[in-house]
Design an enzyme around this catalytic site. Structure first.
Site, PDB file in Angstrom:
ATOM      1  N   HIS A  38       0.838  -1.206   0.000  1.00  0.00           N
ATOM      2  CA  HIS A  38       0.000   0.000   0.000  1.00  0.00           C
ATOM      3  C   HIS A  38       0.878   1.263   0.000  1.00  0.00           C
ATOM      4  O   HIS A  38       0.597   2.229  -0.706  1.00  0.00           O
ATOM      5  CB  HIS A  38      -0.894   0.052   1.247  1.00  0.00           C
ATOM      6  CG  HIS A  38      -1.869  -1.069   1.373  1.00  0.00           C
ATOM      7  ND1 HIS A  38      -1.779  -2.035   2.361  1.00  0.00           N
ATOM      8  CD2 HIS A  38      -2.974  -1.396   0.655  1.00  0.00           C
ATOM      9  CE1 HIS A  38      -2.789  -2.879   2.242  1.00  0.00           C
ATOM     10  NE2 HIS A  38      -3.514  -2.534   1.218  1.00  0.00           N
ATOM     11  N   GLY A 148      -2.655  -1.512  -7.256  1.00  0.00           N
ATOM     12  CA  GLY A 148      -1.533  -2.446  -7.295  1.00  0.00           C
ATOM     13  C   GLY A 148      -1.724  -3.494  -8.388  1.00  0.00           C
ATOM     14  O   GLY A 148      -2.834  -3.971  -8.625  1.00  0.00           O
ATOM     15  N   SER A 187      -2.697  -7.941   3.111  1.00  0.00           N
ATOM     16  CA  SER A 187      -3.248  -7.805   4.466  1.00  0.00           C
ATOM     17  C   SER A 187      -3.620  -9.174   5.021  1.00  0.00           C
ATOM     18  O   SER A 187      -3.643  -9.383   6.232  1.00  0.00           O
ATOM     19  CB  SER A 187      -4.484  -6.905   4.433  1.00  0.00           C
ATOM     20  OG  SER A 187      -4.170  -5.679   3.821  1.00  0.00           O
TER      21      SER A 187
HETATM   22  P1  AMP Z   1      -6.484  -3.798  -0.506  1.00  0.00           P
HETATM   23  O1  AMP Z   1      -6.322  -3.016   0.752  1.00  0.00           O
HETATM   24  O2  AMP Z   1      -6.047  -5.213  -0.404  1.00  0.00           O
HETATM   25  O3  AMP Z   1      -7.833  -3.616  -1.160  1.00  0.00           O
HETATM   26  O4  AMP Z   1      -5.446  -3.152  -1.518  1.00  0.00           O
HETATM   27  C1  AMP Z   1      -5.469  -1.771  -1.810  1.00  0.00           C
HETATM   28  C2  AMP Z   1      -4.564  -1.509  -2.984  1.00  0.00           C
HETATM   29  O5  AMP Z   1      -3.236  -1.916  -2.661  1.00  0.00           O
HETATM   30  C3  AMP Z   1      -4.973  -2.314  -4.235  1.00  0.00           C
HETATM   31  O6  AMP Z   1      -4.833  -1.491  -5.386  1.00  0.00           O
HETATM   32  C4  AMP Z   1      -3.977  -3.444  -4.234  1.00  0.00           C
HETATM   33  O7  AMP Z   1      -3.733  -3.961  -5.518  1.00  0.00           O
HETATM   34  C5  AMP Z   1      -2.748  -2.761  -3.669  1.00  0.00           C
HETATM   35  N1  AMP Z   1      -1.825  -3.753  -3.116  1.00  0.00           N
HETATM   36  C6  AMP Z   1      -2.117  -4.731  -2.217  1.00  0.00           C
HETATM   37  N2  AMP Z   1      -1.028  -5.503  -1.993  1.00  0.00           N
HETATM   38  C7  AMP Z   1      -0.039  -5.007  -2.784  1.00  0.00           C
HETATM   39  C8  AMP Z   1       1.327  -5.377  -3.019  1.00  0.00           C
HETATM   40  N3  AMP Z   1       1.888  -6.425  -2.395  1.00  0.00           N
HETATM   41  N4  AMP Z   1       2.041  -4.644  -3.891  1.00  0.00           N
HETATM   42  C9  AMP Z   1       1.476  -3.579  -4.546  1.00  0.00           C
HETATM   43  N5  AMP Z   1       0.204  -3.181  -4.363  1.00  0.00           N
HETATM   44  C10 AMP Z   1      -0.546  -3.884  -3.505  1.00  0.00           C
END
Ligand code: AMP
Length: 279
Positions: A38, A148, A187
């Site tokens: 993130h 991401g 997460s």
């Molecule tokens: P989430 O909180 O899981 O909905 O993720 C929020 C944003 O963070 C989304 O655009 C994900 O693709 C990105 N994201 C989550 N994990 C990673 C990672 N390991 N590397 C890069 N971006 C990430």
């Protein structure tokens, strides 16, 4: 500490002030429980935009399993502390009623690209994602948004949504950030037991080996079958899919012409992990 905002009208007022000053606004949508993946998106936003909003909202509409929603980690104070040194202007963390007030009746559905892979295994997931992302763009009026590549299919769904609805927001897809052993940061990794955490990097390792074999000319069906077996042998309980697809349209491919992506989802110790790599 960044300013925490809970309602849309206050957010709109703040953003209107920024825009009156001519500042570009970047948004990083998240569900919280922040990690370095993130934070890499936040740094990219910070680099491009005078003002940065991070949204933290665990979106019930994108969870197809109620138990998964219940156990999703919520760590808002720690999240705010992680964001403080990065120069984030606002954390927008609305309560559910602010996002889905009573009478809420709209679903945004991106057909085609939402159907295979995650869409097939998590019915309704991408409708939930597209609906909340469209709302977050409307609420923040951001000029740029950062997602991401870790969620590769989601990134393609969002690109399609923005193009189809002529939304005035530019999407940037940022590289997947990994632990030293190759496990993609997520997460959900915090839910892994010690044993499951030890096995988890095998997914990325098997994908990398398979990608190398395919690049070397080995037949795709055989390689993918071997990769699936390798992941199961390493201790995963189930491989939902491990497939080679065209990178943008996510169509099945069995050879390398044009950009190709390998995508996988697998269960270990009750935790669902996803990953993808370029081939
Ligand atoms: P989430 O909180 O899981 O909905 O993720 C929020 C944003 O963070 C989304 O655009 C994900 O693709 C990105 N994201 C989550 N994990 C990673 C990672 N390991 N590397 C890069 N971006 C990430």
């Amino acid at each position: 500490m960044p300013q925490i905002v809970r309602n849309v009208s206050q957010l709109r007022e703040i953003v209107a002030g920024w825009k009156a000053d001519g500042d570009a606004v970047g948004v990083v949508p998240t569900m919280g429980a922040l990690h370095d993946g993130h934070l890499s998106l936040v740094r990219a936003a910070r680099g491009d935009c005078a003002r940065v909003i991070v949204t933290i909202f665990v979106n019930p509409k994108q969870f197809n399993a109620p138990a998964d929603l219940l156990k999703y980690p919520r760590t808002e104070e720690a999240d705010a502390a992680l964001l403080a040194p990065l120069g984030v202007d606002v954390v927008f963390a609305p309560p559910i009623e602010e996002v889905y007030p009573s009478g809420f009746a709209t679903t945004v559905s991106v057909s085609g690209i939402s159907d295979p892979l995650e869409g097939a295994h998590r019915p309704g997931h991408f409708d939930g994602v597209a609906t909340v992302v469209a709302k977050l763009f409307g609420m923040t009026a951001a000029d740029r948004a950062y997602f991401g590549q870790k969620d590769w299919q989601q990134l393609q769904v969002v690109q399609r949504l923005v193009a189809d609805l002529n939304l005035a927001v530019k999407i940037t897809g940022c590289e997947t950030i990994r632990e030293a052993d190759g496990l993609a940061m997520s997460s959900r990794n915090a839910q892994l037991s010690t044993d499951a955490r030890a096995c988890a990097p095998a997914l990325h390792a098997a994908m990398q080996r398979a990608a190398a074999a395919i690049r070397g000319g080995a037949p795709v069906p055989l390689v993918m079958k071997a990769a699936r077996a390798e992941v199961l042998d390493a201790g995963f309980d189930e491989v939902e899919y491990i497939e080679l697809r065209s990178a943008l349209m996510l169509e099945r491919v069995s050879q390398l012409d044009g950009p190709v992506r390998m995508l996988a989802a697998a269960m270990i110790g009750g935790v669902r992990l996803i990953d993808n790599i370029a081939v």
